[in-house]
Every structure is written in structure tokens, then in C-alpha cells.
Design an enzyme around this catalytic site. Sequence first.
Site, PDB file in Angstrom:
ATOM      1  N   GLY A   1       0.233  -1.353  -0.230  1.00 35.25           N
ATOM      2  CA  GLY A   1       0.175  -0.019   0.397  1.00 35.25           C
ATOM      3  C   GLY A   1       1.216   1.311   0.207  1.00 35.25           C
TER       4      GLY A   1
ATOM      5  N   GLY B   1      -0.199   4.607   0.553  1.00 38.06           N
ATOM      6  CA  GLY B   1      -1.205   5.579   0.451  1.00 38.06           C
ATOM      7  C   GLY B   1      -0.453   6.275   2.151  1.00 38.06           C
ATOM      8  N   VAL B   2      -0.851   7.073   2.698  1.00 37.74           N
ATOM      9  CA  VAL B   2      -0.542   7.658   3.429  1.00 37.74           C
ATOM     10  C   VAL B   2       0.789   6.687   4.658  1.00 37.74           C
ATOM     11  N   ILE B   3       0.454   5.750   4.867  1.00 39.43           N
ATOM     12  CA  ILE B   3       0.845   5.497   6.235  1.00 39.43           C
ATOM     13  C   ILE B   3       2.089   5.072   5.390  1.00 39.43           C
TER      14      ILE B   3
ATOM     15  N   GLU C   1       2.275  -1.468  -4.178  1.00 41.05           N
ATOM     16  CA  GLU C   1       0.774  -0.376  -4.522  1.00 41.05           C
ATOM     17  C   GLU C   1       0.444  -1.494  -6.200  1.00 41.05           C
TER      18      GLU C   1
ATOM     19  N   VAL D   1      -2.898  -0.907   4.226  1.00 40.13           N
ATOM     20  CA  VAL D   1      -3.776  -1.061   2.950  1.00 40.13           C
ATOM     21  C   VAL D   1      -4.740  -0.101   2.910  1.00 40.13           C
TER      22      VAL D   1
ATOM     23  N   ALA E   1      -7.803  12.903  11.257  1.00 39.83           N
ATOM     24  CA  ALA E   1      -7.902  13.590  12.835  1.00 39.83           C
ATOM     25  C   ALA E   1      -9.008  14.981  12.989  1.00 39.83           C
TER      26      ALA E   1
ATOM     27  N   HIS F   1       9.139  38.798   4.390  1.00 42.77           N
ATOM     28  CA  HIS F   1       9.665  38.120   2.601  1.00 42.77           C
ATOM     29  C   HIS F   1      11.226  37.864   3.940  1.00 42.77           C
TER      30      HIS F   1
HETATM   31  P1  FAD Z   1      -9.542   6.454  17.533  1.00 42.31           P
HETATM   32  O1  FAD Z   1      -8.937   7.439  17.343  1.00 42.31           O
HETATM   33  O2  FAD Z   1     -10.175   5.121  16.334  1.00 42.31           O
HETATM   34  O3  FAD Z   1     -10.750   6.697  18.922  1.00 42.31           O
HETATM   35  C1  FAD Z   1     -11.563   5.853  18.666  1.00 42.31           C
HETATM   36  C2  FAD Z   1     -11.740   5.747  20.097  1.00 42.31           C
HETATM   37  O4  FAD Z   1     -12.447   5.190  20.487  1.00 42.31           O
HETATM   38  C3  FAD Z   1     -10.694   4.009  20.624  1.00 42.31           C
HETATM   39  O5  FAD Z   1      -9.712   4.618  21.511  1.00 42.31           O
HETATM   40  C4  FAD Z   1     -10.970   2.847  20.611  1.00 42.31           C
HETATM   41  O6  FAD Z   1      -9.919   1.949  21.923  1.00 42.31           O
HETATM   42  C5  FAD Z   1     -12.626   3.448  21.007  1.00 42.31           C
HETATM   43  N1  FAD Z   1     -13.356   2.422  21.493  1.00 42.31           N
HETATM   44  C6  FAD Z   1     -13.445   1.651  20.238  1.00 42.31           C
HETATM   45  N2  FAD Z   1     -15.008   1.418  20.570  1.00 42.31           N
HETATM   46  C7  FAD Z   1     -14.956   1.599  22.275  1.00 42.31           C
HETATM   47  C8  FAD Z   1     -16.317   1.249  23.123  1.00 42.31           C
HETATM   48  N3  FAD Z   1     -17.239   0.369  22.388  1.00 42.31           N
HETATM   49  N4  FAD Z   1     -16.302   1.450  23.969  1.00 42.31           N
HETATM   50  C9  FAD Z   1     -15.630   2.294  24.499  1.00 42.31           C
HETATM   51  N5  FAD Z   1     -14.302   2.893  23.542  1.00 42.31           N
HETATM   52  C10 FAD Z   1     -14.515   2.390  22.276  1.00 42.31           C
HETATM   53  N6  FAD Z   1      -4.717  11.208  10.890  1.00 42.31           N
HETATM   54  C11 FAD Z   1      -4.476  12.972  10.856  1.00 42.31           C
HETATM   55  O7  FAD Z   1      -5.490  13.770  10.436  1.00 42.31           O
HETATM   56  N7  FAD Z   1      -3.436  13.461  10.462  1.00 42.31           N
HETATM   57  C12 FAD Z   1      -2.818  12.756  10.425  1.00 42.31           C
HETATM   58  O8  FAD Z   1      -0.556  12.681  10.945  1.00 42.31           O
HETATM   59  C13 FAD Z   1      -2.333  11.048  10.551  1.00 42.31           C
HETATM   60  N8  FAD Z   1      -1.155  10.438  10.955  1.00 42.31           N
HETATM   61  C14 FAD Z   1      -1.703   8.347  10.740  1.00 42.31           C
HETATM   62  C15 FAD Z   1      -0.641   7.738  11.090  1.00 42.31           C
HETATM   63  C16 FAD Z   1      -1.150   6.279  11.064  1.00 42.31           C
HETATM   64  C17 FAD Z   1       0.193   5.436  11.672  1.00 42.31           C
HETATM   65  C18 FAD Z   1      -2.721   5.917  11.769  1.00 42.31           C
HETATM   66  C19 FAD Z   1      -2.696   4.467  11.929  1.00 42.31           C
HETATM   67  C20 FAD Z   1      -3.519   7.560  11.457  1.00 42.31           C
HETATM   68  C21 FAD Z   1      -3.028   7.943  11.758  1.00 42.31           C
HETATM   69  N9  FAD Z   1      -4.045   9.095  11.037  1.00 42.31           N
HETATM   70  C22 FAD Z   1      -4.105  10.024  11.065  1.00 42.31           C
HETATM   71  C23 FAD Z   1      -5.852   8.863  11.832  1.00 42.31           C
HETATM   72  C24 FAD Z   1      -6.290   8.997  12.897  1.00 42.31           C
HETATM   73  O9  FAD Z   1      -5.308   8.764  13.686  1.00 42.31           O
HETATM   74  C25 FAD Z   1      -7.246   8.679  12.708  1.00 42.31           C
HETATM   75  O10 FAD Z   1      -8.507   9.606  11.602  1.00 42.31           O
HETATM   76  C26 FAD Z   1      -7.922   9.588  13.857  1.00 42.31           C
HETATM   77  O11 FAD Z   1      -7.617   9.223  15.160  1.00 42.31           O
HETATM   78  C27 FAD Z   1      -9.263   9.157  14.506  1.00 42.31           C
HETATM   79  O12 FAD Z   1     -10.180   9.525  15.243  1.00 42.31           O
HETATM   80  P2  FAD Z   1     -11.482   8.480  15.881  1.00 42.31           P
HETATM   81  O13 FAD Z   1     -11.552   9.398  17.774  1.00 42.31           O
HETATM   82  O14 FAD Z   1     -12.367   8.643  15.310  1.00 42.31           O
HETATM   83  O15 FAD Z   1     -10.896   7.003  16.534  1.00 42.31           O
HETATM   84  P1  NAD Z   2      -5.257   4.506   2.000  1.00 42.48           P
HETATM   85  O1  NAD Z   2      -5.987   4.223   1.997  1.00 42.48           O
HETATM   86  O2  NAD Z   2      -3.905   5.751   2.479  1.00 42.48           O
HETATM   87  O3  NAD Z   2      -3.721   3.708   1.454  1.00 42.48           O
HETATM   88  C1  NAD Z   2      -4.211   2.549   0.830  1.00 42.48           C
HETATM   89  C2  NAD Z   2      -3.815   2.601  -0.086  1.00 42.48           C
HETATM   90  O4  NAD Z   2      -3.355   1.112  -0.604  1.00 42.48           O
HETATM   91  C3  NAD Z   2      -3.982   2.986  -1.904  1.00 42.48           C
HETATM   92  O5  NAD Z   2      -3.662   3.408  -3.173  1.00 42.48           O
HETATM   93  C4  NAD Z   2      -4.832   1.616  -2.521  1.00 42.48           C
HETATM   94  O6  NAD Z   2      -4.790   1.214  -3.698  1.00 42.48           O
HETATM   95  C5  NAD Z   2      -3.914   0.378  -2.066  1.00 42.48           C
HETATM   96  N1  NAD Z   2      -4.463  -0.429  -1.324  1.00 42.48           N
HETATM   97  C6  NAD Z   2      -5.503  -1.040  -1.159  1.00 42.48           C
HETATM   98  N2  NAD Z   2      -5.419  -2.712  -1.578  1.00 42.48           N
HETATM   99  C7  NAD Z   2      -3.904  -3.162  -1.360  1.00 42.48           C
HETATM  100  C8  NAD Z   2      -3.403  -4.120  -2.290  1.00 42.48           C
HETATM  101  N3  NAD Z   2      -4.492  -5.371  -1.986  1.00 42.48           N
HETATM  102  N4  NAD Z   2      -2.501  -4.793  -2.677  1.00 42.48           N
HETATM  103  C9  NAD Z   2      -1.993  -2.964  -2.506  1.00 42.48           C
HETATM  104  N5  NAD Z   2      -2.033  -2.035  -2.585  1.00 42.48           N
HETATM  105  C10 NAD Z   2      -3.417  -2.122  -1.968  1.00 42.48           C
HETATM  106  O7  NAD Z   2      -4.729   4.183   3.825  1.00 42.48           O
HETATM  107  P2  NAD Z   2      -3.483   3.559   4.881  1.00 42.48           P
HETATM  108  O8  NAD Z   2      -2.590   4.898   3.836  1.00 42.48           O
HETATM  109  O9  NAD Z   2      -3.561   2.517   5.402  1.00 42.48           O
HETATM  110  O10 NAD Z   2      -4.207   4.508   6.293  1.00 42.48           O
HETATM  111  C11 NAD Z   2      -5.458   4.565   6.561  1.00 42.48           C
HETATM  112  C12 NAD Z   2      -6.196   5.966   6.908  1.00 42.48           C
HETATM  113  O11 NAD Z   2      -5.081   6.646   8.148  1.00 42.48           O
HETATM  114  C13 NAD Z   2      -5.853   6.488   5.553  1.00 42.48           C
HETATM  115  O12 NAD Z   2      -7.567   7.293   5.171  1.00 42.48           O
HETATM  116  C14 NAD Z   2      -5.732   8.113   6.099  1.00 42.48           C
HETATM  117  O13 NAD Z   2      -6.538   8.808   6.255  1.00 42.48           O
HETATM  118  C15 NAD Z   2      -5.516   7.928   7.619  1.00 42.48           C
HETATM  119  N6  NAD Z   2      -4.078   8.637   7.827  1.00 42.48           N
HETATM  120  C16 NAD Z   2      -4.035   9.805   7.619  1.00 42.48           C
HETATM  121  C17 NAD Z   2      -2.393  10.317   7.898  1.00 42.48           C
HETATM  122  C18 NAD Z   2      -2.299  11.936   7.622  1.00 42.48           C
HETATM  123  O14 NAD Z   2      -3.425  12.916   7.406  1.00 42.48           O
HETATM  124  N7  NAD Z   2      -1.503  12.445   7.367  1.00 42.48           N
HETATM  125  C19 NAD Z   2      -1.577   9.746   7.746  1.00 42.48           C
HETATM  126  C20 NAD Z   2      -1.388   7.686   7.917  1.00 42.48           C
HETATM  127  C21 NAD Z   2      -3.210   7.884   7.858  1.00 42.48           C
END
Ligand code: FAD
Ligand code: NAD
Length: 482
Positions: free
Chosen positions: A195, A197-199, A218, A284, A334, A458
Site C-alpha cells: 500500500g 497510501g499515506v501510512i 501498490e 491498505v 483526526a 519576506h
Molecule cells: P480513534 O482515534 O480510532 O479513537 C476511537 C477510540 O474509541 C479508541 O480509543 C477506541 O479504543 C475507542 N473505542 C472504540 N469502541 C469503543 C467502545 N465500544 N467502548 C469504549 N471505547 C471504544 N490523521 C491525521 O489527521 N493526521 C495524521 O498525521 C495521521 N496520522 C496517522 C498515522 C497512522 C499510523 C494512523 C494509523 C492513522 C493516522 N491518522 C492521521 C488517522 C487518525 O489517527 C484517525 O483519523 C483518527 O484517530 C480518528 O479519530 P477517531 O476519534 O474517530 O477514532
Molecule cells: P490509504 O487509503 O491512504 O492507502 C491505502 C493504499 O493501499 C492505497 O493506495 C490503495 O490503493 C492500496 N491498496 C489497497 N489494497 C491493496 C492491495 N491489496 N495491495 C496493494 N495495495 C493496496 O490507507 P492507509 O495508508 O492505510 O491509511 C489509512 C487511513 O489513515 C487513511 O484514510 C488516512 O487518511 C489515515 N492516515 C492519515 C495520515 C495523515 O493525515 N498524514 C497519516 C496516516 C494515516
Amino acid sequence: MPNESPANADRFDVIVIGGGPAGYPAAIRAAQNGLRVACIDEWKNRDGSPAFGGTCLNAGCIPSKALLESSELYYRTQHEFAAHGIRISAATVDVAQMQKRKSTIVRGMTQGILALFKGAGVTPLQGHGQLHGGKRVEFTGHDGARRSLAAQHVVLASGSAPIELRTAAFRAPHIVDSWGALDFPAVPRRLGVIGAGVIGLELGSVWRRLGAEVVVLEALPDFLAFADQQLAKEALRHLKKQGLDIRLGAKVSAATVRGEEVDVTYSDGRAEQRLTVDRLVVAVGRRPYTQDLLAGDSGVDLDERGFISVDEHCRTTAAEVWAIGDCVRGPMLAHKGKEEGVMVADRIAGRFGEINYQVIPSVIYTAPEIAWVGLTEEQIKASGRAYKSGIFPFAASGRARAMEQAQGFAKILAAKDDDQILGVHIVGPLAGELIAEAVLAMEYSASSEDLQRTIHAHPTLAEALHEAALNVDKRAIDTLNR
Ligand code: FAD
Ligand code: NAD
């Protein structure tokens, strides 16, 4: 609570289930609005300690940015410092210290939420929450103790979980999700990422900068297919130059752990290919997480992809039950979840609350950073609307040159008829910070002329946006107007 019957102690105006970046701001804003609020969260870190903050603070945005910063500093000592006239004879990587720093930042931020809750008067409840009919919430603490709670309004903010591939099932420590890839105790010699993507790009960059050979597979033929393709092409060029081996159109058919290695088989459209790595990250995409969240009588519907169904104001199909963040439609970001939380908390209190879903910024924290807001050139073309385009290369920015980071460009797309800015796309130094100006401009329906007439200090990187706006009308000063 003193002098209160147990029944009263278990009744709230608002119960938020989920304390991530969607849920905890909803709880704080609801309390600011004078409501009696509880926030339930079940997250536990690897050492078993409960923590608010959800994916973002514990295993997403914050730990990834901590490692991106550390690895970027190391990379620059190797590839940039000499140009500045700074010679370092032997910079070495101490992954244990990087991980320790990351954990300290995460701990500080997550404990900060408890302090914010205390200040705002939110009751924190650590454990599982389940919604039943009549807005009754069953709470099970981490110690197993159960309480039946009731609320006037319930906000669901249960977040998302990584998608697992049947062909490459998670098998830690060899085949891991993003959380596993944030916790590697040492730099893998060969790292595979499924994948691009962003991660995949952010975590691939971290380990590449620290010395791993990184191959990113990808499935799609286009790089960052959802982004502006001029931006994507420029980003791809820079990432490849850093040694990220990004293979497009690669469909993985199997991944098998063999001893300490992982054998990956994929098709590149012509033939079956094999790749052997020491660690494999599967990135993915993520899916909405609603496990054990809704009892049969909750009245809350899910859509066909498992997201909680909501309207434009995040109302679910059950009266006075709302849902926000990754568990509902829209980008999984987030800041999108946070604004939904604030909107819902304000609406519950009878105040105004709206989200402009057209103006949500996206940032990928690679080097150079990639950031955009609004429509891509491809989307505008497809809509048939006539448009103008202005571009400014960071190579012409004095500040970017002084920073030794004169890569990429800022691009502004504006309507031909009324000059309204339709999209802004930046690949370059601190693009994630620069995009904020474009977001504000678009939120106020600014024209490119508005940006042209705004004074930018600037020498700053922000001048790139000013000059790109001038270039929309071919009146840029510091670049050739092509
Ligand atoms: P979550 O952050 O997943 O929080 C949900 C919470 O609810 C969790 O603590 C979970 O344990 C709890 N929960 C679930 N069900 C229950 C239940 N039944 N009872 C009690 N608790 C429960 N986004 C950005 O905007 N910028 C970034 O740079 C960015 N980087 C990322 C990097 C990575 C590696 C990953 C994986 C994601 C990244 N994201 C980023 C995406 C971002 O983390 C998510 O969009 C965001 O955390 C979503 O917020 P949320 O509150 O909806 O869910
Ligand atoms: P993503 O949707 O950004 O990327 C997933 C990638 O995997 C896509 O390019 C897709 O075409 C590819 N893919 C899907 N199935 C595949 C397969 N079977 N084989 C090969 N490639 C495949 O998802 P992510 O990178 O996992 O991130 C998950 C979410 O977390 C995203 O929605 C993103 O917005 C959020 N996130 C955000 C940030 C940020 O804002 N900087 C950072 C990390 C994560």
C-alpha cells in the site's frame, strides 16, 4: 459524587463512547456548553495501561510524526549537513532512544487529555461502552465492574481499525500493521510495505531514512490516485530519489513467514514476482470499528461498508444518537473527526454547528511534505468548469534555498469566470503548515486576486503561495510566467 444518589451519578446529558480525536473534543465542547458529560474509552497500550487519545495519539498521528522528525534529522545529517559546511564524522542511530522519545511524547499527550477533562468537568470512564435502546449505555470497566448509564444524547466515536489482507494476514513481529511498524525495536534490513497510501509513504520514509531497503507494493497503476496528478508525479520523483522503491500495479497474492523472513509473491501485470523481506507492513486502508458497540435494540444503522449511517450533521438513525470521526463517512482524518465532535456538541446544546466538507486539508508528512485542499485539476476538468492555474517552484524561493530544501512547488487552481480558488496543491518544505493559509482562503471563498493582494513576509515559504496566486494571472514577479 457527594450527596448524590447512585441513579443520579449514572445519568448524564451527554455520553461520548470513544476518546480519540473525534470523541474527546466532543466531550470537552459539550462540557464547555454547560452539559454534564462522560467520555468512555477502552484503549489499552501494549503495556496494558489505559489511555485516552485513541489511534491518533497512541498509535497514529503523534507517534508517527515523532519518528518522522527523528529519522528526518538523521537523514539530513547524512545528506544535507555537508552542503551547509557541517561535517559529522559518525552519526549513528539509537532506535531505542528514538522509541523512548516517541513514547514520552505519547504519554505526555494522552495524560494531557485527562487534565483537559478535569479542567472542563468531563467524567472519564475507562472501559467498554455499549449502546442499548432508549439511550442506555452499558459500561464495563477494565476491572470487569458493570454500570448501567443513561444519557439525553449519546455520541458514538469508536474510530477505525487496520484492514487485514487475506493474502497477507498479520503475524507479528514479521507481518504487522501500522502500530507494529511504529514499534520496531531495530531498523529492518529489508522492509516490504503493501500500500503506497499515506501510512505506507510515511512509515516507509521513516525506516528508509534510518537505513532500511524499502519496497512499497501498490495495487493501483497510478501513484496517489486520489491526489492531483501533477502533485503526485512530483512527489513520486522525490521519494524515489530518496531510495523508496515504489512498485505500482503490484497485486500481492501471498505473503508467507519463513523463519526470520517473509516471502511475498505479487503480480506486476506481466508476470509473477517474488520479494523477500525481513518485515512486512500491511497498510491498505482502515475500516470503521464498531465491534460490540451497538446492542440489537440500539436503533443505529450501519451502511453497506460498515460505517455508522449519519446525515450531514452526524445524526444517526436513532433519535439523539450521533456519530463522528472514522466510524462515519468522509476522510479518516483526526481534524475532520475533531470538527465533527465540536459541531455535534454545539448542536446538542442548541447552538450553531456546520462542517464545510469541501475544505478539509490533507497532509502527507514525507519529505518534501505533500498537502492539498479542495479540488484536483483532474476533478475540475471532469466537472467541465473553465479554470486557470498558477504554479511557483520552491527552487525560486529564497527561504527554501536558504533551508537547502528548494524542492517541489505550490499550485493554485482558480475558476476562470469569477477567479474563486478551487484547489491548492503543495509539495515542498513544510507544505502541511503552508496549506493552512489556503484552507482559510477557501473557507472565506477567496479569489486568487485576494491572495495576490495579501502581503506575505519576506523571505518566507508562504511567499510561494503568493507568487503562485500571481502566476494564476501570469503576473508573478519571482518566476517566469508560463
Ligand atoms: P480513534 O482515534 O480510532 O479513537 C476511537 C477510540 O474509541 C479508541 O480509543 C477506541 O479504543 C475507542 N473505542 C472504540 N469502541 C469503543 C467502545 N465500544 N467502548 C469504549 N471505547 C471504544 N490523521 C491525521 O489527521 N493526521 C495524521 O498525521 C495521521 N496520522 C496517522 C498515522 C497512522 C499510523 C494512523 C494509523 C492513522 C493516522 N491518522 C492521521 C488517522 C487518525 O489517527 C484517525 O483519523 C483518527 O484517530 C480518528 O479519530 P477517531 O476519534 O474517530 O477514532
Ligand atoms: P490509504 O487509503 O491512504 O492507502 C491505502 C493504499 O493501499 C492505497 O493506495 C490503495 O490503493 C492500496 N491498496 C489497497 N489494497 C491493496 C492491495 N491489496 N495491495 C496493494 N495495495 C493496496 O490507507 P492507509 O495508508 O492505510 O491509511 C489509512 C487511513 O489513515 C487513511 O484514510 C488516512 O487518511 C489515515 N492516515 C492519515 C495520515 C495523515 O493525515 N498524514 C497519516 C496516516 C494515516
